[in-house]
Design an enzyme around this catalytic site. Structure first.
Site, PDB file in Angstrom:
ATOM      1  N   GLU A  15       4.641   4.941   5.651  1.00 15.00           N
ATOM      2  CA  GLU A  15       3.453   4.086   5.684  1.00 15.00           C
ATOM      3  C   GLU A  15       2.280   4.824   5.050  1.00 15.00           C
ATOM      4  O   GLU A  15       2.219   6.052   5.108  1.00 15.00           O
ATOM      5  CB  GLU A  15       3.093   3.729   7.136  1.00 15.00           C
ATOM      6  CG  GLU A  15       3.458   2.315   7.533  1.00 15.00           C
ATOM      7  CD  GLU A  15       2.609   1.231   6.888  1.00 15.00           C
ATOM      8  OE1 GLU A  15       2.101   1.424   5.773  1.00 15.00           O
ATOM      9  OE2 GLU A  15       2.465   0.173   7.514  1.00 15.00           O
ATOM     10  N   ASP A  16       1.389   4.079   4.482  1.00 14.88           N
ATOM     11  CA  ASP A  16       0.199   4.725   3.915  1.00 14.88           C
ATOM     12  C   ASP A  16      -0.831   5.022   4.997  1.00 14.88           C
ATOM     13  O   ASP A  16      -1.428   6.089   5.004  1.00 14.88           O
ATOM     14  CB  ASP A  16      -0.411   3.895   2.782  1.00 14.88           C
ATOM     15  CG  ASP A  16      -0.626   2.441   3.151  1.00 14.88           C
ATOM     16  OD1 ASP A  16      -0.098   1.996   4.188  1.00 14.88           O
ATOM     17  OD2 ASP A  16      -1.317   1.737   2.405  1.00 14.88           O
ATOM     18  N   ASP A  20      -6.129  -0.513  -0.662  1.00  9.17           N
ATOM     19  CA  ASP A  20      -6.941  -1.430  -1.460  1.00  9.17           C
ATOM     20  C   ASP A  20      -8.124  -1.992  -0.698  1.00  9.17           C
ATOM     21  O   ASP A  20      -8.195  -1.927   0.537  1.00  9.17           O
ATOM     22  CB  ASP A  20      -6.086  -2.618  -1.902  1.00  9.17           C
ATOM     23  CG  ASP A  20      -5.811  -3.606  -0.755  1.00  9.17           C
ATOM     24  OD1 ASP A  20      -5.382  -3.137   0.329  1.00  9.17           O
ATOM     25  OD2 ASP A  20      -6.046  -4.809  -0.922  1.00  9.17           O
ATOM     26  N   ASP A  69      -3.630   2.309  11.355  1.00  5.71           N
ATOM     27  CA  ASP A  69      -5.011   1.951  11.709  1.00  5.71           C
ATOM     28  C   ASP A  69      -4.997   1.419  13.143  1.00  5.71           C
ATOM     29  O   ASP A  69      -5.087   2.186  14.102  1.00  5.71           O
ATOM     30  CB  ASP A  69      -5.525   0.941  10.683  1.00  5.71           C
ATOM     31  CG  ASP A  69      -7.005   0.648  10.816  1.00  5.71           C
ATOM     32  OD1 ASP A  69      -7.601   1.036  11.836  1.00  5.71           O
ATOM     33  OD2 ASP A  69      -7.587   0.018   9.909  1.00  5.71           O
ATOM     34  N   GLY A 112       0.779  -1.229   0.000  1.00  7.42           N
ATOM     35  CA  GLY A 112       0.000   0.000   0.000  1.00  7.42           C
ATOM     36  C   GLY A 112       0.808   1.275   0.000  1.00  7.42           C
ATOM     37  O   GLY A 112       0.413   2.277  -0.600  1.00  7.42           O
ATOM     38  N   ARG A 150      -6.192   0.491  -5.605  1.00  9.13           N
ATOM     39  CA  ARG A 150      -4.906   1.112  -5.231  1.00  9.13           C
ATOM     40  C   ARG A 150      -4.536   2.224  -6.208  1.00  9.13           C
ATOM     41  O   ARG A 150      -3.848   3.174  -5.843  1.00  9.13           O
ATOM     42  CB  ARG A 150      -3.777   0.073  -5.238  1.00  9.13           C
ATOM     43  CG  ARG A 150      -3.886  -1.003  -4.168  1.00  9.13           C
ATOM     44  CD  ARG A 150      -2.551  -1.743  -4.087  1.00  9.13           C
ATOM     45  NE  ARG A 150      -2.645  -3.032  -3.422  1.00  9.13           N
ATOM     46  CZ  ARG A 150      -2.534  -3.210  -2.108  1.00  9.13           C
ATOM     47  NH1 ARG A 150      -2.387  -2.177  -1.314  1.00  9.13           N
ATOM     48  NH2 ARG A 150      -2.593  -4.426  -1.592  1.00  9.13           N
ATOM     49  N   LYS A 164      -5.695   7.006  11.289  1.00  9.12           N
ATOM     50  CA  LYS A 164      -7.127   6.910  11.601  1.00  9.12           C
ATOM     51  C   LYS A 164      -7.408   7.380  13.014  1.00  9.12           C
ATOM     52  O   LYS A 164      -6.665   7.054  13.943  1.00  9.12           O
ATOM     53  CB  LYS A 164      -7.608   5.465  11.461  1.00  9.12           C
ATOM     54  CG  LYS A 164      -8.131   5.137  10.096  1.00  9.12           C
ATOM     55  CD  LYS A 164      -8.916   3.828  10.107  1.00  9.12           C
ATOM     56  CE  LYS A 164      -9.398   3.524   8.698  1.00  9.12           C
ATOM     57  NZ  LYS A 164     -10.100   2.223   8.625  1.00  9.12           N
ATOM     58  N   PHE A 183     -13.923   2.778   5.954  1.00  8.01           N
ATOM     59  CA  PHE A 183     -13.189   1.888   5.050  1.00  8.01           C
ATOM     60  C   PHE A 183     -12.778   2.702   3.831  1.00  8.01           C
ATOM     61  O   PHE A 183     -13.604   3.028   2.991  1.00  8.01           O
ATOM     62  CB  PHE A 183     -14.020   0.683   4.644  1.00  8.01           C
ATOM     63  CG  PHE A 183     -13.137  -0.394   4.082  1.00  8.01           C
ATOM     64  CD1 PHE A 183     -12.817  -0.425   2.741  1.00  8.01           C
ATOM     65  CD2 PHE A 183     -12.586  -1.335   4.928  1.00  8.01           C
ATOM     66  CE1 PHE A 183     -11.954  -1.378   2.225  1.00  8.01           C
ATOM     67  CE2 PHE A 183     -11.718  -2.299   4.427  1.00  8.01           C
ATOM     68  CZ  PHE A 183     -11.397  -2.314   3.077  1.00  8.01           C
TER      69      PHE A 183
END
Ligand code: PRP
Length: 183
Positions: A103-104, A163, A107, A48, A169, A135, A156
């Protein structure tokens, strides 16, 4: 078209580009005084973060190495399994280097918690985290992120590397996936 599966665009292509440029400028300013032998290694977590990594590194005006790890934390579902497994390790020697993990998304924080522990054991001069998204949610591991692109809602979300079942993506923006797609 994939974009019809998106209920709301959270960050447009332009907003992401501007924020990534700001993060790159901040990193450039923060590391500009470091001696050359203590090089910078930007480590991205496949798959990701590859898109964010590529854009971020082009906004950092300093010499750096790019390296990649692959870990597995989710299957094709929407919930973290709580397990993080290293599937591919970095090839760079991190001893004495300044490591920036790109990092993308942060979470649950389990992925980064494990990665920071793992990379710290390699003797780097420093480790910092640059995450495009963090998040806002309960029960997130306390990760010290020096560079955060956006604090995002606990939805989400897909696009710009993120993805659902390996799709979306390549969307140039980040948006909320319609629940009927994954329910
Ligand atoms: C995603 C994302 C982070 C991780 C964050 O990766 O890229 O690495 O989850 O989640 P956490 O904070 O709850 O640990 P994923 O395992 O979905 O793999 P991918 O990068 O191949 O999409």
């Amino acid at each position: 078209m994939q974009s019809k599966d998106i209920s709301q665009v959270l960050y447009t292509e332009g907003q992401i580009a501007r924020r990534v440029a700001e993060l790159g400028a901040a990193i450039t300013a923060d590391y500009a005084g470091e001696p050359a032998e203590q090089g910078i290694v930007v480590v991205s977590v496949l798959r990701g973060a590859a898109i964010f990594m590529a854009d971020l590194c082009r906004q950092i005006g300093l010499p750096l190495e790019m390296d990649y790890m692959a870990v597995s934390s989710y299957g094709n579902g929407t919930e973290s399994s709580g397990m993080v497994r290293i599937l591919k390790d970095v090839t760079a020697d991190l001893e004495g280097k300044h490591v920036i993990i790109a990092e993308d998304i942060l979470d649950s924080g389990l992925t980064l918690e494990r990665l920071i522990d793992e990379l710290a054991s390699r003797g780097p001069a420093s480790i910092e985290v640059a995450t495009l998204l963090r998040k806002r949610r309960q029960g997130q591991a306390a990760i010290d992120c020096r560079y955060v692109g956006f604090e995002c809602p606990d939805e989400f979300i897909v696009g710009y590397g993120l993805d659902y079942a390996e799709r979306y993506r390549n969307l140039p923006f980040i948006g909320i996936l319609r629940p009927d797609i994954y329910q």
